[in-house]
Design a protein around this motif. Structure first.
Motif, short mmCIF file in Angstrom:
data_model
loop_
_atom_site.label_atom_id
_atom_site.label_comp_id
_atom_site.label_asym_id
_atom_site.label_seq_id
_atom_site.Cartn_x
_atom_site.Cartn_y
_atom_site.Cartn_z
N VAL A 64 -17.79 -28.09 25.03
CA VAL A 64 -17.65 -29.03 23.91
C VAL A 64 -17.96 -30.41 24.46
O VAL A 64 -17.44 -30.79 25.51
CB VAL A 64 -16.21 -29.02 23.33
N ILE A 74 -9.22 -35.80 17.23
CA ILE A 74 -8.98 -34.35 17.20
C ILE A 74 -7.64 -34.03 17.85
O ILE A 74 -6.83 -33.27 17.32
CB ILE A 74 -10.12 -33.60 17.93
N TYR A 80 -10.22 -32.82 12.17
CA TYR A 80 -10.24 -31.39 12.38
C TYR A 80 -11.42 -31.04 13.27
O TYR A 80 -12.55 -31.50 13.04
CB TYR A 80 -10.33 -30.69 11.03
N PHE A 81 -11.18 -30.24 14.30
CA PHE A 81 -12.21 -29.91 15.29
C PHE A 81 -13.49 -29.41 14.63
O PHE A 81 -14.58 -29.92 14.90
CB PHE A 81 -11.65 -28.87 16.27
N LEU A 82 -13.39 -28.42 13.78
CA LEU A 82 -14.58 -27.83 13.16
C LEU A 82 -15.34 -28.86 12.33
O LEU A 82 -16.57 -28.90 12.34
CB LEU A 82 -14.20 -26.62 12.32
N VAL A 92 -21.11 -28.19 20.39
CA VAL A 92 -20.57 -27.02 21.06
C VAL A 92 -21.72 -26.13 21.53
O VAL A 92 -22.76 -26.05 20.88
CB VAL A 92 -19.62 -26.22 20.14
N PHE A 99 -14.59 -20.64 20.48
CA PHE A 99 -14.30 -21.81 19.65
C PHE A 99 -13.32 -21.47 18.54
O PHE A 99 -12.45 -22.26 18.22
CB PHE A 99 -15.57 -22.43 19.10
N ARG A 103 -9.82 -23.61 18.84
CA ARG A 103 -9.50 -24.56 17.77
C ARG A 103 -8.03 -24.47 17.36
O ARG A 103 -7.46 -25.41 16.84
CB ARG A 103 -10.41 -24.37 16.57
N ARG A 104 -7.40 -23.34 17.65
CA ARG A 104 -5.98 -23.16 17.33
C ARG A 104 -5.07 -24.03 18.20
O ARG A 104 -3.90 -24.20 17.89
CB ARG A 104 -5.59 -21.69 17.49
N PHE A 106 -5.48 -27.21 18.71
CA PHE A 106 -5.42 -28.56 18.19
C PHE A 106 -4.46 -28.65 17.02
O PHE A 106 -4.33 -27.71 16.24
CB PHE A 106 -6.81 -29.02 17.74
#
Length: 123
Positions: A64, A74, A80-82, A92, A99, A103-104, A106
């Motif tokens: 990333v 983030i 939000y990451f996405l 990415v 990913f 992402r969980r 964050f």
């Protein structure tokens, strides 16, 4: 004083096994964060819910890349990451499964109460 990104990664390093990550047998993600003309590197390795964090410029099954200000947002749940990836604010490379799992880690972004209605509908 540590920035939000450093605090985030240091907090992960001190954490206990995370049950949200047990679906991923093993993998690692390197985060390359640009700030003030320099790049800091953080490698998160996951093995059956156990997390290790190191400041390492090489390795990672996925990478990333983001600006420090973006990653601070983030790390604190302001972004939000996405969403940052979809907007092109972060890039990415590598395994989509990693990913989806990482992402969980964050915090979720804050929700706007004025955009919510009873029953989950939109006005």
């Amino acid at each position: 004083m540590a920035d939000a990104t450093q605090e985030f990664f240091r907090g992960l390093a001190q954490g206990r096994p995370d049950c949200r990550l047990t679906a991923l047998h093993e993998g690692s993600v390197r985060f390359d964060i640009r700030r003030d003309g320099q790049v800091s590197h953080w490698l998160i390795s996951i093995s059956k819910g156990d997390i290790t964090v190191s400041e390492q410029a090489t390795g990672g099954d996925a990478v990333v890349r983001a600006d420090g200000a973006v990653f601070d947002r983030i790390a604190t749940g302001e972004a939000y990451f996405l969403t940052t990836v979809l907007r092109g604010e972060a890039t990415v490379e590598g395994s989509p499964r990693l990913f989806a799992t990482v992402r969980r880690l964050f915090p979720p972004p804050p929700t706007s109460e004025r955009n919510r209605t009873p029953g989950g509908g939109h006005e």
